[in-house]
Design an enzyme around this catalytic site. Structure first.
Site, mmCIF file in Angstrom:
data_model
loop_
_atom_site.group_PDB
_atom_site.id
_atom_site.type_symbol
_atom_site.label_atom_id
_atom_site.label_comp_id
_atom_site.label_asym_id
_atom_site.label_seq_id
_atom_site.Cartn_x
_atom_site.Cartn_y
_atom_site.Cartn_z
ATOM 1 C CB SER A 27 -0.950 -0.011 1.200
ATOM 2 O OG SER A 27 -0.270 -0.465 2.332
ATOM 3 C CG PHE A 28 2.915 2.649 2.989
ATOM 4 C CD1 PHE A 28 1.903 1.876 3.537
ATOM 5 C CD2 PHE A 28 4.117 2.712 3.669
ATOM 6 C CE1 PHE A 28 2.073 1.210 4.731
ATOM 7 C CE2 PHE A 28 4.296 2.057 4.871
ATOM 8 C CZ PHE A 28 3.270 1.301 5.405
ATOM 9 C CB SER A 29 6.192 -0.729 0.618
ATOM 10 O OG SER A 29 5.138 -1.680 0.603
ATOM 11 C CE LYS A 46 7.066 -3.285 3.389
ATOM 12 N NZ LYS A 46 6.234 -4.280 4.079
ATOM 13 C CE1 TYR A 102 14.968 -14.010 -5.605
ATOM 14 C CE2 TYR A 102 12.927 -12.897 -5.008
ATOM 15 C CZ TYR A 102 13.687 -13.600 -5.926
ATOM 16 O OH TYR A 102 13.152 -13.902 -7.153
ATOM 17 C CB ALA A 103 10.334 -15.441 -0.303
ATOM 18 C CG ASP A 146 -3.004 -8.990 7.521
ATOM 19 O OD1 ASP A 146 -2.506 -8.160 6.751
ATOM 20 O OD2 ASP A 146 -4.015 -9.677 7.235
ATOM 21 C CD GLU A 150 -3.589 -12.824 0.176
ATOM 22 O OE1 GLU A 150 -3.670 -13.783 0.985
ATOM 23 O OE2 GLU A 150 -4.509 -12.028 -0.018
HETATM 24 N N1 LIG Z 1 10.818 -10.992 1.053
HETATM 25 C C1 LIG Z 1 10.157 -11.022 -0.102
HETATM 26 N N2 LIG Z 1 10.557 -11.850 -1.098
HETATM 27 C C2 LIG Z 1 9.893 -11.892 -2.267
HETATM 28 N N3 LIG Z 1 8.794 -11.144 -2.542
HETATM 29 C C3 LIG Z 1 8.366 -10.291 -1.589
HETATM 30 C C4 LIG Z 1 9.017 -10.185 -0.327
HETATM 31 N N4 LIG Z 1 8.366 -9.264 0.422
HETATM 32 C C5 LIG Z 1 7.363 -8.804 -0.335
HETATM 33 N N5 LIG Z 1 7.336 -9.422 -1.533
HETATM 34 C C6 LIG Z 1 6.390 -9.172 -2.624
HETATM 35 O O1 LIG Z 1 6.136 -7.776 -2.667
HETATM 36 C C7 LIG Z 1 4.749 -7.519 -2.481
HETATM 37 C C8 LIG Z 1 4.573 -6.283 -1.638
HETATM 38 O O2 LIG Z 1 5.005 -6.582 -0.327
HETATM 39 P P1 LIG Z 1 4.900 -5.485 0.808
HETATM 40 O O3 LIG Z 1 5.241 -6.145 2.097
HETATM 41 O O4 LIG Z 1 5.635 -4.268 0.412
HETATM 42 O O5 LIG Z 1 3.418 -5.012 0.771
HETATM 43 P P2 LIG Z 1 2.238 -5.832 1.399
HETATM 44 O O6 LIG Z 1 2.553 -6.014 2.840
HETATM 45 O O7 LIG Z 1 1.996 -7.022 0.554
HETATM 46 O O8 LIG Z 1 1.046 -4.850 1.202
HETATM 47 P P3 LIG Z 1 0.529 -3.956 2.366
HETATM 48 O O9 LIG Z 1 1.670 -3.039 2.690
HETATM 49 O O10 LIG Z 1 -0.665 -3.300 1.796
HETATM 50 O O11 LIG Z 1 0.221 -4.926 3.492
HETATM 51 C C9 LIG Z 1 4.193 -8.758 -1.801
HETATM 52 O O12 LIG Z 1 2.847 -8.947 -2.135
HETATM 53 C C10 LIG Z 1 5.072 -9.863 -2.339
HETATM 54 O O13 LIG Z 1 4.555 -10.320 -3.576
#
Ligand SMILES: Nc1ncnc2c1ncn2[C@@H]1O[C@H](COP(=O)(O)OP(=O)(O)OP(=O)(O)O)[C@@H](O)[C@H]1O
Ligand SMILES: O=C(O)C[C@H](Cc1nc2cc(Cl)cc(Cl)c2[nH]1)c1ccc(Cl)cc1
Ligand SMILES: O=C(O)C[C@H](Cc1nc2cc(Cl)cc(Cl)c2[nH]1)c1ccc(Cl)cc1
Length: 313
Positions: A27-29, A46, A102-103, A146, A150
């Protein structure tokens, strides 16, 4: 004066990384795939826009995410390596940077959408890894709040990597003792945080009722996720969040034909409106009553991280 041989790790900056493709947007990242120029190791970075955080008044959310990730990264349990690691943080005038594990294999929802629903041994394996992860998280006094497919990412070797701790709550020790006691102050905290409420399908009744957060709310989410792995859809569905909330409060869900008995039994014991009555809610230390349920028979929870996960088919 003896020289300090252990030089503190150098503060990193964006120049220490080569930024690659966008992995996803929050949402903001924005999360980027990045490579460390010194080690060639890959990370997920991030990037949060400061302007946006201030405008959305999300400082607490970001602070909570960093604090939680720091606690988790300082308390890694060898038999529960199931969380995203925070390697370092840095900032520049516009943004905050979180350098994370990194997943490589995306998230559980992606696989559920691809194959529909999991074979029983897959549901049991991934259900067990989530239980092992929650046991460690709750022992550290952290409640995710939460948990959903996802936020359950998958590593290169297809083990779970739980992420997104922005809505996590770190219980203070008083709360840890009075795990289920009503507490208006905390409910008030929830009122202020009402925007934080997680994704409708997985949110527990007590979060909707604004009563206090306890580890039990993650046990409710576990019930929803096990149901979804077995049936292919979450138990509470509707065309709007409000419709879904209504069903949750009335415990309105059913099992499709062919839903195996052991899965039905454990889900029924987790999807209980009263948090303190959920399977595992009364366990202290380890989730023995969850781990000993027939649904998990034959699984060695301490060894899961060493075995090759079953093919998701
Ligand atoms: N450690 C990671 N490895 C691989 N992909 C990632 C990782 N962290 C986040 N992502 C990918 O980036 C997307 C955005 O993640 P981020 O945590 O920034 O936002 P979010 O938590 O999904 O959304 P919100 O901030 O609205 O809860 C995730 O949906 C995922 O697909
Ligand atoms: O605690 C620290 O290390 C220092 C800063 C603190 C900090 N500065 C901020 C500025 C903004 Cl706009 C928002 C948040 Cl949440 C902010 N947090 C910081 C830097 C980077 C990251 Cl990822 C988090 C916090
Ligand atoms: O709220 C305040 O005024 C103080 C905080 C300080 C602060 N320190 C932080 C450390 C971390 Cl790790 C994360 C956040 Cl959001 C942090 N925020 C803060 C928040 C936002 C910004 Cl832009 C600057 C400072």
């Amino acid at each position: 004066m003896t020289e300090n041989l252990e030089a503190p790790p150098m503060k990193r900056s964006a120049n220490d990384f080569i930024f690659g493709k966008v992995l996803g947007e929050g949402s903001f990242s924005t999360v980027f795939l990045a490579k460390d120029v010194h080690t060639s190791k890959e990370f997920a970075i991030k990037v949060c826009q400061k302007r946006h955080i201030i405008r959305e008044k999300k400082q607490d959310y970001v602070k909570r995410e960093k604090e939680t990730l720091l606690v988790l990264s300082k308390n890694v349990k060898e038999s529960a390596p199931y969380f995203v690691r925070l390697y370092c943080t840095f900032q520049d005038p516009e943004s905050l940077y979180f350098v994370l594990t990194y997943a490589k294999k995306g998230d559980l929802l992606g696989y559920l959408n691809k194959v529909g629903s999991f074979e029983d041994h897959c549901s049991k394996f991934y259900g067990a890894e989530i239980v092992q992860a929650l046991e460690h998280l709750h022992c550290l006094g952290i409640v995710h709040r939460d948990l959903k497919p996802e936020n359950i990412l998958l590593s290169e070797s297809m083990h779970i990597v739980i992420t997104d701790f922005g809505s996590a709550k770190i219980l203070n020790c008083v709360e840890m003792d009075e795990k289920n006691k009503e507490n208006s102050e905390d409910a008030g905290e929830l009122k202020r945080k009402s925007s934080f409420v997680g994704t409708a399908q997985y949110v527990s009744p007590e979060i909707l009722n604004r009563t206090r957060t306890t580890p039990s709310c993650d046990l409710w989410a576990l019930g929803c996720i096990i149901y979804q792995m077995v049936a292919g859809l979450p138990p509470f569905r509707g065309h709007s969040d409000y419709a879904i909330f209504q069903k949750i409060m009335k415990l309105e869900y059913e099992y499709p034909d062919g839903f195996p008995d052991d899965a039905r039994d454990i889900v029924t014991q987790l999807l209980v409106l009263e948090p303190s009555e959920r399977l595992g809610a009364k366990d202290i230390g380890s989730y023995t009553s969850v781990k000993s349920h027939p649904f998990f028979s034959g699984l060695d929870f301490e060894e899961l991280h060493k075995v090759k996960p079953p093919e998701i088919c």
